[in-house]
Design a protein around this motif. Structure first.
Motif, PDB file in Angstrom:
ATOM      1  N   TYR A   1      94.890 -18.115  65.724  1.00  0.00           N
ATOM      2  CA  TYR A   1      94.557 -18.022  64.146  1.00  0.00           C
ATOM      3  C   TYR A   1      95.513 -16.971  63.440  1.00  0.00           C
ATOM      4  O   TYR A   1      95.804 -15.995  64.404  1.00  0.00           O
ATOM      5  CB  TYR A   1      93.228 -17.789  63.929  1.00  0.00           C
ATOM      6  CG  TYR A   1      92.846 -18.048  62.312  1.00  0.00           C
ATOM      7  CD1 TYR A   1      92.238 -19.080  62.055  1.00  0.00           C
ATOM      8  CD2 TYR A   1      93.210 -17.031  61.525  1.00  0.00           C
ATOM      9  CE1 TYR A   1      92.001 -19.404  60.607  1.00  0.00           C
ATOM     10  CE2 TYR A   1      92.747 -16.906  60.044  1.00  0.00           C
ATOM     11  CZ  TYR A   1      92.338 -18.409  59.756  1.00  0.00           C
ATOM     12  OH  TYR A   1      91.856 -18.473  58.546  1.00  0.00           O
ATOM     13  N   ALA A   2      96.255 -17.285  62.541  1.00  0.00           N
ATOM     14  CA  ALA A   2      97.291 -15.799  62.107  1.00  0.00           C
ATOM     15  C   ALA A   2      97.538 -16.325  60.634  1.00  0.00           C
ATOM     16  O   ALA A   2      98.562 -16.373  60.089  1.00  0.00           O
ATOM     17  CB  ALA A   2      98.667 -15.991  62.966  1.00  0.00           C
ATOM     18  N   LYS A   3      96.280 -15.788  59.675  1.00  0.00           N
ATOM     19  CA  LYS A   3      96.599 -16.314  58.239  1.00  0.00           C
ATOM     20  C   LYS A   3      95.346 -15.584  57.666  1.00  0.00           C
ATOM     21  O   LYS A   3      94.521 -14.918  58.505  1.00  0.00           O
ATOM     22  CB  LYS A   3      96.785 -17.685  57.904  1.00  0.00           C
ATOM     23  CG  LYS A   3      95.648 -18.340  58.315  1.00  0.00           C
ATOM     24  CD  LYS A   3      95.976 -20.076  58.061  1.00  0.00           C
ATOM     25  CE  LYS A   3      94.663 -21.007  58.566  1.00  0.00           C
ATOM     26  NZ  LYS A   3      95.062 -22.360  58.112  1.00  0.00           N
TER      27      LYS A   3
ATOM     28  N   ASN B   1      93.701 -10.624  55.849  1.00  0.00           N
ATOM     29  CA  ASN B   1      94.830 -11.197  56.934  1.00  0.00           C
ATOM     30  C   ASN B   1      94.307 -10.920  58.316  1.00  0.00           C
ATOM     31  O   ASN B   1      93.921  -9.831  58.679  1.00  0.00           O
ATOM     32  CB  ASN B   1      96.070 -10.479  56.885  1.00  0.00           C
ATOM     33  CG  ASN B   1      96.689 -10.811  55.516  1.00  0.00           C
ATOM     34  OD1 ASN B   1      96.812 -11.986  55.013  1.00  0.00           O
ATOM     35  ND2 ASN B   1      97.396  -9.943  54.959  1.00  0.00           N
TER      36      ASN B   1
ATOM     37  N   ILE C   1      93.975 -12.225  62.654  1.00  0.00           N
ATOM     38  CA  ILE C   1      94.819 -12.765  64.044  1.00  0.00           C
ATOM     39  C   ILE C   1      93.558 -13.014  64.891  1.00  0.00           C
ATOM     40  O   ILE C   1      92.802 -12.312  65.182  1.00  0.00           O
ATOM     41  CB  ILE C   1      95.872 -12.082  64.373  1.00  0.00           C
ATOM     42  CG1 ILE C   1      96.860 -11.786  63.513  1.00  0.00           C
ATOM     43  CG2 ILE C   1      96.354 -12.410  65.587  1.00  0.00           C
ATOM     44  CD1 ILE C   1      98.055 -10.670  63.917  1.00  0.00           C
TER      45      ILE C   1
ATOM     46  N   LYS D   1      99.790  -6.747  57.638  1.00  0.00           N
ATOM     47  CA  LYS D   1     100.879  -7.577  57.727  1.00  0.00           C
ATOM     48  C   LYS D   1     100.529  -8.148  59.172  1.00  0.00           C
ATOM     49  O   LYS D   1      99.968  -7.663  60.120  1.00  0.00           O
ATOM     50  CB  LYS D   1     102.036  -6.962  58.054  1.00  0.00           C
ATOM     51  CG  LYS D   1     103.425  -7.590  58.414  1.00  0.00           C
ATOM     52  CD  LYS D   1     104.505  -6.770  58.427  1.00  0.00           C
ATOM     53  CE  LYS D   1     105.802  -7.696  58.760  1.00  0.00           C
ATOM     54  NZ  LYS D   1     107.076  -6.671  59.150  1.00  0.00           N
TER      55      LYS D   1
ATOM     56  N   ASP E   1     102.301 -10.118  62.343  1.00  0.00           N
ATOM     57  CA  ASP E   1     103.573  -9.906  62.880  1.00  0.00           C
ATOM     58  C   ASP E   1     103.530 -11.287  64.128  1.00  0.00           C
ATOM     59  O   ASP E   1     104.719 -11.023  65.045  1.00  0.00           O
ATOM     60  CB  ASP E   1     103.972  -8.871  63.628  1.00  0.00           C
ATOM     61  CG  ASP E   1     104.215  -7.970  62.660  1.00  0.00           C
ATOM     62  OD1 ASP E   1     104.602  -8.122  61.450  1.00  0.00           O
ATOM     63  OD2 ASP E   1     103.736  -6.601  62.843  1.00  0.00           O
ATOM     64  N   VAL E   2     102.840 -12.044  64.085  1.00  0.00           N
ATOM     65  CA  VAL E   2     102.957 -13.284  65.119  1.00  0.00           C
ATOM     66  C   VAL E   2     102.544 -14.482  64.279  1.00  0.00           C
ATOM     67  O   VAL E   2     102.015 -14.658  63.243  1.00  0.00           O
ATOM     68  CB  VAL E   2     101.767 -13.044  66.080  1.00  0.00           C
ATOM     69  CG1 VAL E   2     102.182 -11.805  67.148  1.00  0.00           C
ATOM     70  CG2 VAL E   2     100.266 -12.895  65.584  1.00  0.00           C
ATOM     71  N   LYS E   3     102.954 -15.623  65.164  1.00  0.00           N
ATOM     72  CA  LYS E   3     102.902 -17.047  64.675  1.00  0.00           C
ATOM     73  C   LYS E   3     101.961 -17.787  65.575  1.00  0.00           C
ATOM     74  O   LYS E   3     101.344 -17.334  66.510  1.00  0.00           O
ATOM     75  CB  LYS E   3     104.302 -17.718  64.699  1.00  0.00           C
ATOM     76  CG  LYS E   3     105.417 -16.975  63.775  1.00  0.00           C
ATOM     77  CD  LYS E   3     106.644 -17.594  63.690  1.00  0.00           C
ATOM     78  CE  LYS E   3     107.682 -17.105  63.030  1.00  0.00           C
ATOM     79  NZ  LYS E   3     108.993 -17.845  63.022  1.00  0.00           N
ATOM     80  N   LEU E   4     101.347 -18.792  64.769  1.00  0.00           N
ATOM     81  CA  LEU E   4     100.518 -19.525  65.507  1.00  0.00           C
ATOM     82  C   LEU E   4     100.931 -20.237  66.808  1.00  0.00           C
ATOM     83  O   LEU E   4     102.156 -20.550  66.869  1.00  0.00           O
ATOM     84  CB  LEU E   4      99.937 -21.019  64.356  1.00  0.00           C
ATOM     85  CG  LEU E   4      98.770 -21.742  65.140  1.00  0.00           C
ATOM     86  CD1 LEU E   4      97.374 -20.947  65.157  1.00  0.00           C
ATOM     87  CD2 LEU E   4      98.644 -22.819  63.995  1.00  0.00           C
ATOM     88  N   HIS E   5     100.163 -20.252  67.919  1.00  0.00           N
ATOM     89  CA  HIS E   5     100.615 -20.724  69.174  1.00  0.00           C
ATOM     90  C   HIS E   5     101.578 -20.030  70.058  1.00  0.00           C
ATOM     91  O   HIS E   5     102.065 -20.275  71.002  1.00  0.00           O
ATOM     92  CB  HIS E   5     101.107 -22.040  68.980  1.00  0.00           C
ATOM     93  CG  HIS E   5     100.118 -23.113  68.328  1.00  0.00           C
ATOM     94  ND1 HIS E   5      98.900 -23.501  68.698  1.00  0.00           N
ATOM     95  CD2 HIS E   5     100.514 -24.031  67.134  1.00  0.00           C
ATOM     96  CE1 HIS E   5      98.433 -24.184  67.964  1.00  0.00           C
ATOM     97  NE2 HIS E   5      99.389 -24.519  67.175  1.00  0.00           N
ATOM     98  N   GLN E   6     101.799 -18.790  69.478  1.00  0.00           N
ATOM     99  CA  GLN E   6     102.657 -17.834  70.034  1.00  0.00           C
ATOM    100  C   GLN E   6     102.217 -17.117  71.340  1.00  0.00           C
ATOM    101  O   GLN E   6     101.030 -16.844  70.993  1.00  0.00           O
ATOM    102  CB  GLN E   6     103.310 -16.590  68.923  1.00  0.00           C
ATOM    103  CG  GLN E   6     104.035 -15.577  69.561  1.00  0.00           C
ATOM    104  CD  GLN E   6     104.499 -14.620  69.047  1.00  0.00           C
ATOM    105  OE1 GLN E   6     104.647 -14.817  67.562  1.00  0.00           O
ATOM    106  NE2 GLN E   6     105.035 -13.351  69.204  1.00  0.00           N
TER     107      GLN E   6
END
Length: 313
Positions: A215-217, A224, A226, A243, A245-250
């Motif tokens: 989760y990243a949103k 916000n 993560i 902020k 600084d990572v994306k989903l599934h990273q």
């Protein structure tokens, strides 16, 4: 000239016994006199050396007794860490007290010491030396087992959350811990499912274990947010970020920067809200800083998080 005739006269039994007694008594007196002269006038090194040797032996046993006690105390400390830290971390049962305290019951191992002077001390020291030897053997086997468990669980250990999510070495950023608190907005008693760290906006936030971002949103209430799935039933949540600084599934590693502290969502000031969930249930994050804090800092963290009543979300 007449011939002389000599007739042999045999002593009577009484005379023979008297002669034997006189000779025996004379020998005893003579021996006693010689022994007395040698004992009084001539030094006997063997006797003096025996006294000195016995004295040295007593001192040696007393010193050994003290050293064995010190060694047993050190070993006990190692056993405690083995059971309460290493095995707890690897989620395996501690070594049973029955095994650790097993000795040499049923055998008379110390019979040859019973005739010695200070035999009680000698037997006591020998028993404790045997106990130390046995306990060292058991502890050695335990460490062999832990080494194998670590190799088998090395990946799992890297994934388990085990550091603070922000750089908080002096613990000054610890605001409020896990448990019931007064909600800062609704002013009612409410369960706080994580721990708050009062950091300036923009402070770096770190992943507390290896895992994958799930989760990243934006998330209602959390702003916000993560969430990282570490596997083995562990998930961590980082909320109110300024902020992401990572994306989903990273895939992320422990200590990697994943975002920045902020005050988004339901928040009354810049801070990080951090949660640790195990099998879907929120648990106290203070139990997951064992790679980041020593024993004294851990105790201080518990006191601060329990006594600090202010919540920022």
């Amino acid at each position: 000239m007449s011939r002389r005739v000599f007739k042999r006269i045999y002593p009577t039994l009484r005379q023979r016994i008297g002669t034997y007694v006189r000779r025996t008594f004379g020998c005893i007196l003579g021996g006693a006199f010689v022994f007395a002269v040698f004992y009084v006038l001539i030094p006997i090194p063997t006797r003096d050396s025996l006294y000195e040797e016995n004295s040295r032996m007593l001192s040696h046993y007393q010193l050994m007794s003290h050293k064995v006690d010190e060694a047993l105390a050190v070993l006990h400390s190692i056993e405690q860490r083995d059971d309460n830290l290493y095995r707890a971390l690897l989620e395996t049962d501690p070594v049973s007290e029955h095994i650790r305290q097993s000795g040499y019951n049923g055998t008379n191992r110390y019979a040859d010491l019973m005739g010695m002077s200070n035999s009680e001390l000698a037997v006591s020291v020998s028993q404790r030396v045997d106990l130390l030897e046995k306990k060292l053997y058991i502890q050695s086997k335990s460490f062999d087992e832990l080494t194998q468990l670590y190799r088998d669980n090395e990946k799992r250990i890297d994934c388990v959350p085990s550091i603070q999510p922000v750089s908080n070495k002096d613990l000054k950023w610890t605001a409020s811990g896990y448990g019931y608190r007064i909600d800062p907005i609704y002013h009612v008693r409410k369960f706080h499912a994580g721990m708050d760290f009062t950091c300036p906006t923009g402070t770096q936030v770190y992943a507390t274990g290896n895992g994958k971002v799930i989760y990243a949103k934006w998330k209602t209430g959390y702003g916000n947010c993560i969430e990282i799935d570490h596997g083995y039933g562990y998930v961590t949540r980082y909320a109110h970020l300024s902020k992401v600084d990572v994306k989903l599934h990273q895939t992320v590693s422990r200590g990697e920067v994943i975002g920045k502290v902020g005050s988004t969502g339901k928040s009354t000031g810049p801070h990080l809200h951090y949660e640790v969930l195990v099998n879907g249930n929120a648990t106290n994050p203070v139990n997951y800083y064992f790679m980041d804090l020593n024993a004294e800092e851990y105790d201080e963290m518990i006191q601060v998080s329990e006594n600090q009543g202010r919540v920022y979300d």
